[in-house]
Design an enzyme around this catalytic site. Structure first.
Site, PDB file in Angstrom:
ATOM      1  N   VAL A  36     -12.828  93.056  54.441  1.00  0.00           N
ATOM      2  CA  VAL A  36     -13.559  94.282  54.794  1.00  0.00           C
ATOM      3  C   VAL A  36     -12.574  95.342  55.284  1.00  0.00           C
ATOM      4  O   VAL A  36     -12.658  96.517  54.896  1.00  0.00           O
ATOM      5  CB  VAL A  36     -14.619  94.007  55.885  1.00  0.00           C
ATOM      6  CG1 VAL A  36     -15.323  95.302  56.282  1.00  0.00           C
ATOM      7  CG2 VAL A  36     -15.647  92.988  55.416  1.00  0.00           C
TER       8      VAL A  36
ATOM      9  N   TYR B 122     -26.025  81.022  59.796  1.00  0.00           N
ATOM     10  CA  TYR B 122     -26.089  82.342  59.154  1.00  0.00           C
ATOM     11  C   TYR B 122     -27.478  82.952  59.335  1.00  0.00           C
ATOM     12  O   TYR B 122     -28.433  82.262  59.694  1.00  0.00           O
ATOM     13  CB  TYR B 122     -25.744  82.197  57.663  1.00  0.00           C
ATOM     14  CG  TYR B 122     -25.331  83.494  57.016  1.00  0.00           C
ATOM     15  CD1 TYR B 122     -24.298  84.254  57.535  1.00  0.00           C
ATOM     16  CD2 TYR B 122     -25.983  83.972  55.876  1.00  0.00           C
ATOM     17  CE1 TYR B 122     -23.915  85.457  56.943  1.00  0.00           C
ATOM     18  CE2 TYR B 122     -25.602  85.162  55.279  1.00  0.00           C
ATOM     19  CZ  TYR B 122     -24.568  85.899  55.825  1.00  0.00           C
ATOM     20  OH  TYR B 122     -24.197  87.088  55.226  1.00  0.00           O
TER      21      TYR B 122
ATOM     22  N   TRP C 132     -25.935  94.648  57.944  1.00  0.00           N
ATOM     23  CA  TRP C 132     -25.827  93.435  57.120  1.00  0.00           C
ATOM     24  C   TRP C 132     -25.994  93.841  55.659  1.00  0.00           C
ATOM     25  O   TRP C 132     -27.038  94.359  55.262  1.00  0.00           O
ATOM     26  CB  TRP C 132     -26.918  92.437  57.520  1.00  0.00           C
ATOM     27  CG  TRP C 132     -26.742  91.078  56.913  1.00  0.00           C
ATOM     28  CD1 TRP C 132     -25.596  90.550  56.398  1.00  0.00           C
ATOM     29  CD2 TRP C 132     -27.740  90.070  56.799  1.00  0.00           C
ATOM     30  NE1 TRP C 132     -25.817  89.267  55.961  1.00  0.00           N
ATOM     31  CE2 TRP C 132     -27.120  88.951  56.189  1.00  0.00           C
ATOM     32  CE3 TRP C 132     -29.082  89.999  57.137  1.00  0.00           C
ATOM     33  CZ2 TRP C 132     -27.816  87.780  55.907  1.00  0.00           C
ATOM     34  CZ3 TRP C 132     -29.780  88.830  56.867  1.00  0.00           C
ATOM     35  CH2 TRP C 132     -29.144  87.733  56.266  1.00  0.00           C
TER      36      TRP C 132
ATOM     37  N   ARG D 272      -3.489  92.615  66.339  1.00  0.00           N
ATOM     38  CA  ARG D 272      -2.990  91.545  67.210  1.00  0.00           C
ATOM     39  C   ARG D 272      -1.523  91.273  66.969  1.00  0.00           C
ATOM     40  O   ARG D 272      -0.883  90.581  67.748  1.00  0.00           O
ATOM     41  CB  ARG D 272      -3.791  90.263  66.959  1.00  0.00           C
ATOM     42  CG  ARG D 272      -5.254  90.357  67.374  1.00  0.00           C
ATOM     43  CD  ARG D 272      -6.007  89.131  66.930  1.00  0.00           C
ATOM     44  NE  ARG D 272      -5.947  88.992  65.491  1.00  0.00           N
ATOM     45  CZ  ARG D 272      -6.152  87.861  64.832  1.00  0.00           C
ATOM     46  NH1 ARG D 272      -6.420  86.757  65.493  1.00  0.00           N
ATOM     47  NH2 ARG D 272      -6.066  87.830  63.514  1.00  0.00           N
TER      48      ARG D 272
HETATM   49  N1  LIG Z   1     -22.476  92.106  58.103  1.00  0.00           N
HETATM   50  C1  LIG Z   1     -22.091  92.096  56.836  1.00  0.00           C
HETATM   51  O1  LIG Z   1     -22.797  92.564  55.938  1.00  0.00           O
HETATM   52  C2  LIG Z   1     -20.750  91.505  56.488  1.00  0.00           C
HETATM   53  C3  LIG Z   1     -20.268  91.564  55.167  1.00  0.00           C
HETATM   54  C4  LIG Z   1     -18.990  91.072  54.894  1.00  0.00           C
HETATM   55  C5  LIG Z   1     -18.240  90.489  55.918  1.00  0.00           C
HETATM   56  N2  LIG Z   1     -18.776  90.408  57.165  1.00  0.00           N
HETATM   57  C6  LIG Z   1     -18.021  89.827  58.272  1.00  0.00           C
HETATM   58  O2  LIG Z   1     -16.809  90.551  58.394  1.00  0.00           O
HETATM   59  C7  LIG Z   1     -15.808  89.690  58.914  1.00  0.00           C
HETATM   60  C8  LIG Z   1     -14.609  89.702  57.967  1.00  0.00           C
HETATM   61  O3  LIG Z   1     -14.960  89.040  56.754  1.00  0.00           O
HETATM   62  P1  LIG Z   1     -13.867  88.927  55.582  1.00  0.00           P
HETATM   63  O4  LIG Z   1     -14.408  88.052  54.542  1.00  0.00           O
HETATM   64  O5  LIG Z   1     -13.433  90.302  55.224  1.00  0.00           O
HETATM   65  O6  LIG Z   1     -12.698  88.189  56.380  1.00  0.00           O
HETATM   66  P2  LIG Z   1     -11.412  87.484  55.792  1.00  0.00           P
HETATM   67  O7  LIG Z   1     -10.933  88.230  54.590  1.00  0.00           O
HETATM   68  O8  LIG Z   1     -11.696  86.031  55.683  1.00  0.00           O
HETATM   69  O9  LIG Z   1     -10.332  87.738  56.947  1.00  0.00           O
HETATM   70  C9  LIG Z   1     -10.579  87.447  58.296  1.00  0.00           C
HETATM   71  C10 LIG Z   1      -9.538  88.227  59.101  1.00  0.00           C
HETATM   72  O10 LIG Z   1      -9.963  88.262  60.454  1.00  0.00           O
HETATM   73  C11 LIG Z   1      -8.878  87.904  61.279  1.00  0.00           C
HETATM   74  N3  LIG Z   1      -9.402  87.278  62.486  1.00  0.00           N
HETATM   75  C12 LIG Z   1      -9.912  86.021  62.616  1.00  0.00           C
HETATM   76  N4  LIG Z   1     -10.282  85.809  63.897  1.00  0.00           N
HETATM   77  C13 LIG Z   1     -10.001  86.961  64.569  1.00  0.00           C
HETATM   78  C14 LIG Z   1     -10.153  87.366  65.933  1.00  0.00           C
HETATM   79  N5  LIG Z   1     -10.658  86.538  66.851  1.00  0.00           N
HETATM   80  N6  LIG Z   1      -9.738  88.602  66.263  1.00  0.00           N
HETATM   81  C15 LIG Z   1      -9.232  89.454  65.360  1.00  0.00           C
HETATM   82  N7  LIG Z   1      -9.063  89.127  64.053  1.00  0.00           N
HETATM   83  C16 LIG Z   1      -9.451  87.889  63.674  1.00  0.00           C
HETATM   84  C17 LIG Z   1      -8.036  86.964  60.424  1.00  0.00           C
HETATM   85  O11 LIG Z   1      -6.730  86.959  60.915  1.00  0.00           O
HETATM   86  P3  LIG Z   1      -5.724  85.704  60.770  1.00  0.00           P
HETATM   87  O12 LIG Z   1      -4.846  86.088  59.628  1.00  0.00           O
HETATM   88  O13 LIG Z   1      -5.025  85.689  62.067  1.00  0.00           O
HETATM   89  O14 LIG Z   1      -6.504  84.477  60.504  1.00  0.00           O
HETATM   90  C18 LIG Z   1      -8.149  87.638  59.056  1.00  0.00           C
HETATM   91  O15 LIG Z   1      -7.222  88.702  58.929  1.00  0.00           O
HETATM   92  C19 LIG Z   1     -16.460  88.316  59.058  1.00  0.00           C
HETATM   93  O16 LIG Z   1     -16.938  88.176  60.361  1.00  0.00           O
HETATM   94  C20 LIG Z   1     -17.622  88.375  58.081  1.00  0.00           C
HETATM   95  O17 LIG Z   1     -18.652  87.477  58.415  1.00  0.00           O
HETATM   96  C21 LIG Z   1     -19.996  90.898  57.454  1.00  0.00           C
END
Ligand SMILES: NC(=O)c1ccc[n+]([C@@H]2O[C@H](COP(=O)([O-])OP(=O)(O)OC[C@H]3O[C@@H](n4cnc5c(N)ncnc54)[C@H](OP(=O)(O)O)[C@@H]3O)[C@@H](O)[C@H]2O)c1
Length: 314
Positions: free
Chosen positions: A149, A53, A250, A169
């Site tokens: 998100v 991270y 971020w 997808r």
């Molecule tokens: N930069 C920031 O400040 C920030 C803040 C919050 C979150 N994030 C990032 O945002 C992303 C989402 O976080 P979250 O907590 O909202 O996720 P989450 O609720 O855990 O859900 C992840 C989703 O992504 C899908 N997924 C996984 N691999 C994938 C791929 N290769 N291609 C397309 N879709 C895919 C999953 O689908 P399946 O159902 O098929 O598993 C699921 O629907 C993460 O990368 C997280 O680190 C960043």
């Protein structure tokens, strides 16, 4: 003493997570003691455990970047609901924090939603806040729309009259009311016809390339995640001839630089969306703290359909 999920080294969660008892000091001025209720397992938590991270705690450390807890002693009234900010370690029964590192949560929210409000909905809200201005009727693009998100972005866009188009997808992946465009050769062309100025990229790899090609001239590709674990490589034509703006975002840094009033306003708006049922983040399962290993294994499984939560009392 309070039970906590701790790491002494980075690595595979199955190998490095430990349940331990930690002692907590009594809070001094400007400090609070918080009894945690629920804490989600987010992709960022897994990255912290693995050591990949953007910001890592000094070890040993309690894991967990968000959740909902209740003040039990210290500078804020007992019973105040708070979200401890990242780095404090929320996968525990109780924690100790400076009030400056906690955000008060709106009242009247179900704990399952309050526990998830400070990271994913906040990120969707903040990206629209930082990369606007957008006006009602404008299109926004995103990938991974079923993520926390993605669902939050859909809710905030709908509330503001913005239209959301999602790269999907499979059928049923886009939130209700959003346009779904299947990944593939025709996707960029179909999305480009919408003239969107903002795309939220959570995936990287080919998916990000499609979004980059789909934006209107001078549009912003805002990358917040790398779910595909592939590099972000951009098409030269889009960068040069379309003057693509490629930005990262971020939410951890955003909380540090933004005025408290902006965060308060955001919480009011997000809380209202939750209370009205317009924002609902599904929960796939809740595990007691003592079963964190099983919970983390579940969180790592694709297709889980919602967040995995830890019930911190257990
Ligand atoms: N930069 C920031 O400040 C920030 C803040 C919050 C979150 N994030 C990032 O945002 C992303 C989402 O976080 P979250 O907590 O909202 O996720 P989450 O609720 O855990 O859900 C992840 C989703 O992504 C899908 N997924 C996984 N691999 C994938 C791929 N290769 N291609 C397309 N879709 C895919 C999953 O689908 P399946 O159902 O098929 O598993 C699921 O629907 C993460 O990368 C997280 O680190 C960043």
């Amino acid at each position: 003493m309070a039970r906590a999920v701790r790491i002494h080294a980075h690595g595979d969660p199955a190998a490095v997570l430990r349940i331990e008892d930690v002692s907590l000091p009594d809070p001094g001025p400007g400090q609070i003691r918080v009894r945690m209720r629920l804490a989600p397992i987010n992709p960022a938590d897994l990255n912290v455990i693995e050591g990949t991270y953007g910001r890592l705690p000094s070890l040993p450390a309690t894991v967990g970047n968000e959740g909902v807890g209740e003040v039990v002693a210290g500078a804020w009234p007992a019973g105040t609901l708070v979200r401890p900010r990242d780095g404090l370690g929320t996968w525990c029964q109780e924690l100790f924090a400076d009030t400056a590192r906690c955000t008060r949560l709106p009242d009247g929210l179900p704990d399952e939603q309050a526990a998830q409000l400070g990271v994913n909905p906040a990120t969707a809200w903040a990206v629209l806040h930082e990369f606007g201005p957008l006006t009602a009727g404008d299109w926004v693009l995103c990938n991974a729309p079923a993520s926390g998100v993605g669902r939050s972005l859909a809710a905030v866009c709908a509330a503001r009259g913005l239209r959301l188009a999602c790269l999907v997808r499979r059928d049923g992946e886009a939130p209700e009311g959003a346009m779904a465009v299947p990944e593939g050769r025709e996707a960029a062309k179909a999305l480009k016809a919408l003239g969107a100025k903002l795309a939220l990229n959570q995936v990287g790899g080919d998916s990000a390339v499609t979004l980059a090609k789909a934006l209107a001239p001078q549009g912003a590709l805002v990358t917040i995640g790398a779910l595909a674990r592939q590099p972000l490589s951009l098409p030269n034509g889009a960068v040069i001839f379309n003057e693509l703006r490629c930005c990262g975002f971020w939410v951890s840094r955003w909380y540090e630089r933004v005025q408290p009033a902006v965060v308060e306003g955001m919480m009011v708006e997000l809380g209202g969306l939750v209370r009205s049922g317009k924002l609902h983040l599904p929960v796939a399962a809740t595990y007691p703290l003592l079963e964190t290993q099983r919970a983390v294994a579940h969180a790592q499984r694709p297709g889980r359909g919602g967040k995995i939560l830890l019930a911190c009392a257990g």
